[in-house]
Design an enzyme around this catalytic site. Structure first.
Site, PDB file in Angstrom:
ATOM      1  N   HIS A 182       0.832  -1.200   0.000  1.00 44.94           N
ATOM      2  CA  HIS A 182       0.000   0.000   0.000  1.00 44.94           C
ATOM      3  C   HIS A 182       0.872   1.258   0.000  1.00 44.94           C
ATOM      4  CE1 HIS A 182      -2.857   2.913   1.977  1.00 44.94           C
ATOM      5  NE2 HIS A 182      -3.623   2.388   1.028  1.00 44.94           N
TER       6      HIS A 182
ATOM      7  N   SER B 134      -8.641 -14.376  -3.385  1.00 42.41           N
ATOM      8  CA  SER B 134      -9.015 -12.965  -3.435  1.00 42.41           C
ATOM      9  C   SER B 134     -10.205 -12.754  -4.367  1.00 42.41           C
ATOM     10  CB  SER B 134      -7.807 -12.169  -3.935  1.00 42.41           C
ATOM     11  OG  SER B 134      -8.211 -10.879  -4.324  1.00 42.41           O
TER      12      SER B 134
END
Ligand SMILES: *Cc1c(COP(=O)(O)O)cnc(C)c1O
Length: 370
Positions: A119, A320
């Site tokens: 991130h 995911s």
């Protein structure tokens, strides 16, 4: 000052705009679980969970509810309650700051390792905490490159290892294999290490999957950060930080004037989103979340198939619901609010994204193709 009817009109317009956007919202990782309006009566109170959740302050707060929310996550992540600590943050980023701050306090000489798919808060946090960092290349699917990771640790062999492992990267939903990471560190006979798991989105998904990679306290990790507004659908950004109490001896608790102690990054803390999380957990529980996850994976498979049928390159990491596709161009990216790079974009299947919405998206993609 505007008159009352003008204010109402402005707000009505904003509401309509948000309602419209809500119908094409498939690019960001936020569940839309229910209308939290039921809790609106609490909005008239100055709720403030300032200080440590385990030492509630003197004011109006939801610290006892916060403890219950934390308990849910402590169980979910297989941590012994007696050796647990945590708090509700303002979001995943604050959880990362708090977790890595702890890592740095334990190992002031440590080097922070994280992959290039991490991130965007990671480089900032390294700077903020003044930790020397090593950015490790990623594999094609977004996981950290384990061989490169090993090489970099060998280069810095004398230094403690602080790792930020991604449990679901932002763009590709990739999950770093934490067991591999630990294996590598141990194979080099390094005993001073601290592993923080950035599980912003997937921290709410993996615990409900069979045979998912293990990233929790069953293995020697130190802290986990999860966002409360992603899988858990809080309408106000918030997050959950969970860690082992026994490693916090490096912190001296500073009393605050509110009758609590200063153990968190923020001072005043939102007690309303705590209530939202508590409500969500009590409303759905483990079984409810499990069902949501199963449904999301079903819709993910449907979406992948539909995208491939119309000739789009689309794929997802196995655990995911983030679907990666070739960047479909500005019109689609803007209308469907897709996060994108020049090459790729993603769609994230979570509660609130329905088959009807996906069908509209597919129709749109087909139309712009001609
Ligand atoms: C969203 C996200 C974050 C940051 O979370 P916020 O709640 O927006 O602060 C951190 N890490 C990853 C992998 C994310 O996807």
């Amino acid at each position: 000052m505007e008159d009352d009817s003008k204010i109402t009109e402005i707000l009505d317009n904003l509401y309509k705009e948000m309602e419209n956007k809500n119908d094409t919202y498939i690019g960001f990782p936020n569940s839309r679980l229910y209308d939290h309006g039921e809790l609106s009566r609490f909005l008239k109170f100055p709720i403030n969970n300032i200080g440590d959740p385990y030492q509630p302050n003197h004011g109006i707060n939801t610290c006892v509810f916060e403890q219950e929310v934390l308990d849910f996550f402590i169980n979910l992540f297989h941590l012994d309650r007696a050796d647990s600590w945590g708090y509700i943050t303002n979001g995943g980023t604050e959880g990362n700051i708090s977790g890595l701050y702890q890592g740095r306090e334990i190992y002031p000489e440590g080097i922070l390792y994280f992959s290039e798919d991490s991130h965007y808060s990671l480089p900032k946090i390294a700077k903020l905490l003044k930790i020397t960092s090593e950015i490790i290349p990623s594999l094609e699917n977004g996981e950290i490159d384990y061989d490169m990771f090993k090489k970099r640790i060998i280069k810095n062999r004398a230094k403690p290892v602080i790792v930020n492992s991604n449990i679901g990267t932002t763009m590709k939903g990739a999950i770093d294999n934490v067991e591999n990471i630990i294996e590598i560190i141990k194979s080099l006979n390094i005993t001073d290490y601290y592993i923080h798991c950035d599980a912003a989105l997937s921290g709410g998904i993996l615990p409900f999957l069979k045979a998912a990679p293990v990233f929790d306290f069953r293995i020697p990790i130190a802290s986990i950060s999860v966002s409360g507004h992603k899988f858990f659908g809080a309408p106000i950004p918030c997050g959950i930080l969970i860690t082992r109490k026994s490693i916090r001896h490096v912190f001296k608790s500073t009393p605050s004037y509110m009758g609590s102690i200063d153990t968190t990054i923020s001072g005043s803390r939102d007690g309303f989103s705590v209530l939202v999380l508590w409500h969500t957990i009590n409303r759905y529980g483990w079984d409810g979340f499990k069902k949501m996850v199963d449904e999301a994976f079903e819709l993910r498979d449907y979406t992948l198939k539909e995208l491939q049928t119309i000739g789009r390159k689309a794929w997802a990491n196995p655990h995911s619901t983030t679907i990666v596709l070739d960047n479909p161009g500005n019109y689609i990216v803007n209308k469907w609010q897709l996060a994108s790079t020049p090459e790729i974009a993603h769609v994230i299947i979570l509660p609130g994204v329905t088959k009807r919405i996906i069908n509209n998206f597919i129709t749109d993609l087909k139309t712009i193709k001609q």
